[in-house]
Motif scaffolding. Structure first.
Motif, mmCIF file in Angstrom:
data_model
loop_
_atom_site.group_PDB
_atom_site.id
_atom_site.type_symbol
_atom_site.label_atom_id
_atom_site.label_comp_id
_atom_site.label_asym_id
_atom_site.label_seq_id
_atom_site.Cartn_x
_atom_site.Cartn_y
_atom_site.Cartn_z
ATOM 1 N N ASP A 1 -13.088 32.271 -11.224
ATOM 2 C CA ASP A 1 -13.649 30.966 -11.567
ATOM 3 C C ASP A 1 -14.199 30.321 -10.293
ATOM 4 N N ILE A 2 -15.521 30.087 -10.262
ATOM 5 C CA ILE A 2 -16.139 29.456 -9.095
ATOM 6 C C ILE A 2 -16.768 28.120 -9.460
ATOM 7 N N ALA A 3 -16.398 27.558 -10.623
ATOM 8 C CA ALA A 3 -16.938 26.264 -11.047
ATOM 9 C C ALA A 3 -16.570 25.195 -10.024
ATOM 10 N N GLY A 4 -17.568 24.497 -9.529
ATOM 11 C CA GLY A 4 -17.334 23.443 -8.546
ATOM 12 C C GLY A 4 -17.172 23.929 -7.124
ATOM 13 N N LEU A 5 -17.301 25.221 -6.896
ATOM 14 C CA LEU A 5 -17.165 25.759 -5.542
ATOM 15 C C LEU A 5 -18.458 25.536 -4.767
ATOM 16 N N PRO A 6 -18.417 24.825 -3.635
ATOM 17 C CA PRO A 6 -19.634 24.644 -2.836
ATOM 18 C C PRO A 6 -20.172 25.985 -2.349
ATOM 19 N N ALA A 7 -21.481 26.103 -2.309
ATOM 20 C CA ALA A 7 -22.107 27.366 -1.914
ATOM 21 C C ALA A 7 -21.651 27.814 -0.534
ATOM 22 N N ALA B 1 -20.876 46.641 -10.405
ATOM 23 C CA ALA B 1 -19.741 46.247 -11.241
ATOM 24 C C ALA B 1 -19.505 44.740 -11.225
ATOM 25 N N LEU B 2 -20.280 43.994 -10.439
ATOM 26 C CA LEU B 2 -20.119 42.549 -10.333
ATOM 27 C C LEU B 2 -21.267 41.827 -11.020
ATOM 28 N N SER B 3 -20.953 40.704 -11.664
ATOM 29 C CA SER B 3 -21.984 39.877 -12.299
ATOM 30 C C SER B 3 -21.495 38.441 -12.344
ATOM 31 N N VAL B 4 -22.412 37.526 -12.595
ATOM 32 C CA VAL B 4 -22.079 36.112 -12.730
ATOM 33 C C VAL B 4 -22.728 35.592 -14.000
ATOM 34 N N ASP B 5 -22.062 34.672 -14.681
ATOM 35 C CA ASP B 5 -22.603 34.149 -15.932
ATOM 36 C C ASP B 5 -23.786 33.227 -15.671
ATOM 37 N N ARG B 6 -24.506 32.888 -16.739
ATOM 38 C CA ARG B 6 -25.719 32.082 -16.608
ATOM 39 C C ARG B 6 -25.442 30.718 -15.980
ATOM 40 N N ALA B 7 -24.278 30.164 -16.279
ATOM 41 C CA ALA B 7 -23.939 28.848 -15.738
ATOM 42 C C ALA B 7 -23.537 28.906 -14.269
ATOM 43 N N GLY B 8 -23.331 30.109 -13.764
ATOM 44 C CA GLY B 8 -22.928 30.258 -12.369
ATOM 45 C C GLY B 8 -21.517 29.781 -12.098
ATOM 46 N N THR B 9 -20.650 29.884 -13.104
ATOM 47 C CA THR B 9 -19.285 29.389 -12.957
ATOM 48 C C THR B 9 -18.227 30.490 -12.927
ATOM 49 N N THR B 10 -18.583 31.704 -13.333
ATOM 50 C CA THR B 10 -17.593 32.780 -13.415
ATOM 51 C C THR B 10 -18.196 34.090 -12.929
ATOM 52 N N GLY C 1 -7.495 40.510 -15.277
ATOM 53 C CA GLY C 1 -6.968 39.562 -14.307
ATOM 54 C C GLY C 1 -7.895 38.380 -14.164
ATOM 55 N N SER C 2 -7.397 37.339 -13.542
ATOM 56 C CA SER C 2 -8.217 36.150 -13.317
ATOM 57 C C SER C 2 -7.759 35.469 -12.043
ATOM 58 N N ALA C 3 -8.676 34.732 -11.448
ATOM 59 C CA ALA C 3 -8.392 33.985 -10.229
ATOM 60 C C ALA C 3 -9.315 32.778 -10.188
ATOM 61 N N THR C 4 -8.965 31.836 -9.349
ATOM 62 C CA THR C 4 -9.834 30.688 -9.135
ATOM 63 C C THR C 4 -10.122 30.534 -7.656
ATOM 64 N N ALA C 5 -11.349 30.180 -7.340
ATOM 65 C CA ALA C 5 -11.752 29.980 -5.949
ATOM 66 C C ALA C 5 -11.610 28.531 -5.526
ATOM 67 N N THR C 6 -11.013 27.693 -6.384
ATOM 68 C CA THR C 6 -10.868 26.267 -6.065
ATOM 69 C C THR C 6 -9.419 25.802 -6.235
ATOM 70 N N ASP C 7 -8.470 26.691 -5.990
ATOM 71 C CA ASP C 7 -7.057 26.356 -6.137
ATOM 72 C C ASP C 7 -6.647 25.390 -5.018
ATOM 73 N N PRO C 8 -6.223 24.172 -5.350
ATOM 74 C CA PRO C 8 -5.865 23.212 -4.304
ATOM 75 C C PRO C 8 -4.628 23.611 -3.510
ATOM 76 N N ARG C 9 -3.812 24.530 -4.048
ATOM 77 C CA ARG C 9 -2.600 24.930 -3.344
ATOM 78 C C ARG C 9 -2.903 25.682 -2.046
ATOM 79 N N VAL C 10 -4.022 26.389 -2.029
ATOM 80 C CA VAL C 10 -4.346 27.203 -0.850
ATOM 81 C C VAL C 10 -5.688 26.831 -0.250
ATOM 82 N N GLY C 11 -6.558 26.176 -1.024
ATOM 83 C CA GLY C 11 -7.860 25.754 -0.519
ATOM 84 C C GLY C 11 -9.004 26.505 -1.165
ATOM 85 N N GLN C 12 -10.189 25.926 -1.091
ATOM 86 C CA GLN C 12 -11.366 26.517 -1.706
ATOM 87 C C GLN C 12 -11.860 27.709 -0.894
ATOM 88 N N GLY C 13 -12.456 28.660 -1.604
ATOM 89 C CA GLY C 13 -13.088 29.753 -0.885
ATOM 90 C C GLY C 13 -13.111 31.062 -1.650
#
Length: 374
Positions: free
Chosen positions: A6-12, A216-225, A234-246
């Motif tokens: 999940d990269i929703a809200g992740l700064p470029a 093997a990698l792709s991103v959805d049209r909205a650019g969020t996943t 599996g799943s992960a988030t790139a905006t987890d506040p516990r460890v930081g964005q990235g």
């Protein structure tokens, strides 16, 4: 099946490409322990193993489950230290300093990651440092790997600080023995690849950059996943506040055919992508043998079992736990694979361990091999 990020809200600017000497050392150790996974590296692996000091080779066997059948997250500590930069350091020594900052609980769970494969995405793994049931499971899994691994796991749980010092010295000795010269040769090429892909990301966007990393990698049209096509969920988030964005993409010369996605709860996601795709050697076989092998591999559960068995030896009970099926059902699937000549079985004390004959499966085609090892 796939791993999503999940990269929703992740700064470029928080999406980065960078080489990691510590992560590459992990892949080099894997290539040494599993040469059948990397036919293009067998000459290097043979020469390197032959030149190892016997004491160093012996020490490597103690902890090889951290890179032989799975890739421990301890080799990417920058992703697990809260408040850090989220980027790998420029030298192995600097990355080992970051590893020293990883707290004991994260270090131990990551080091014993092979014990928790079935629970990897759930974030509910109790620490074996404090939970008796988790400790017992970790030690039982290590015992199935062999006496060296059991002894190492006992030391890790009973004297974590001493093992961390031992581990750092082991990796420093590997750098002195062979990896330092390797990194001097391939490090600049990895840095150049990282710069190139960062430029593609900046000028052409994320979809174009992902295509250059791996098909093997792709991103959805909205650019969020971001989705990684792998034989695991599996799943992960790139905006987890516990460890930081990235989100970091790390190149590897030793990695093909593995495309690794670090997606542990509480860690920044990392994509470790291979540079180059060497062709696998082929060898002729009878039509009847080919038919039996293709039929054996056609069953979806046997394909899933092959994913684990290609990485290292497993007992029937371990496979039953990982895939949530009964031990007799696992045994039936293993029997089919063995009759097709795709499986080796040997005893380790009271445990019967099974492992895929990677060379035999490789002769069926590189697409299948890359799929189950990705």
């Amino acid at each position: 099946m796939s791993v999503t990020i999940d990269i929703a809200g992740l700064p470029a600017e928080r999406i980065a490409f960078a080489p990691s000497p510590l992560a590459e050392l992990c892949m080099a150790l894997h290539a040494l322990s599993q040469p059948a996974h990397h036919p293009g590296l067998q000459s290097w692996a043979n020469a390197t193993r032959a030149g190892l000091d016997p004491s160093l080779a012996d020490r490597l066997l103690e902890a090889d489950f951290m890179w032989r059948s799975s890739f421990s997250d301890v080799f990417m500590p920058f992703a697990g230290v809260p408040g850090g930069s989220g980027l790998p350091a420029g030298t192995l020594a600097e990355e080992l300093d970051v590893l020293d900052r990883l707290d004991d609980e994260r270090f131990v769970i990551a080091a014993l990651e092979h014990c928790w494969l079935a629970l990897y995405n759930e974030g509910g793994v109790a620490s074996p440092l404090h939970d008796a049931a988790s400790r017992a499971k970790a030690l039982d899994t290590a015992a199935a790997r062999g006496p060296r691994q059991l002894q190492f796991s006992l030391r890790l749980l009973d004297d974590t600080a001493a093992v961390r010092v031992w581990m750092r010295r082991l990796l420093e000795d590997c750098h002195e023995a062979f990896f330092g010269e390797v990194w001097r040769r391939i490090g600049p090429r990895q840095a150049a690849d990282a710069r190139h892909k960062a430029e593609v990301l900046r000028h052409k966007g994320l979809p174009a950059a992902l295509r250059e990393v791996s098909s093997a990698l792709s991103v959805d049209r909205a650019g969020t996943t971001i989705t990684a096509d792998k034989m695991v969920n599996g799943s992960a988030t790139a905006t987890d506040p516990r460890v930081g964005q990235g989100l970091v993409f790390i190149p590897t010369h030793f990695g093909w055919p593995h495309l690794l996605v670090l997606h542990a709860p509480g860690w920044r996601p990392v994509v470790h992508y291979p540079l180059g795709s060497p062709e696998l050697a082929s060898a002729p076989g009878s039509v009847e043998l080919l038919r039996r092998r293709m039929e054996a591999l056609a069953h979806p559960m046997r394909m899933m079992l092959c994913r684990s068995l290609a990485r290292g030896p497993y007992t029937t009970s371990e496979l039953a736990t990982v895939y949530g099926i009964s031990a007799p059902e696992v045994s039936r699937h293993l029997s089919v694979l063995k009759k097709a000549g795709l499986l080796h079985t040997h005893r380790q004390g009271r445990y019967a361990q099974h492992q895929l004959d990677v060379a035999a499966v490789a002769r069926l085609g590189s697409d299948f091999m890359e799929g189950i090892l990705r």
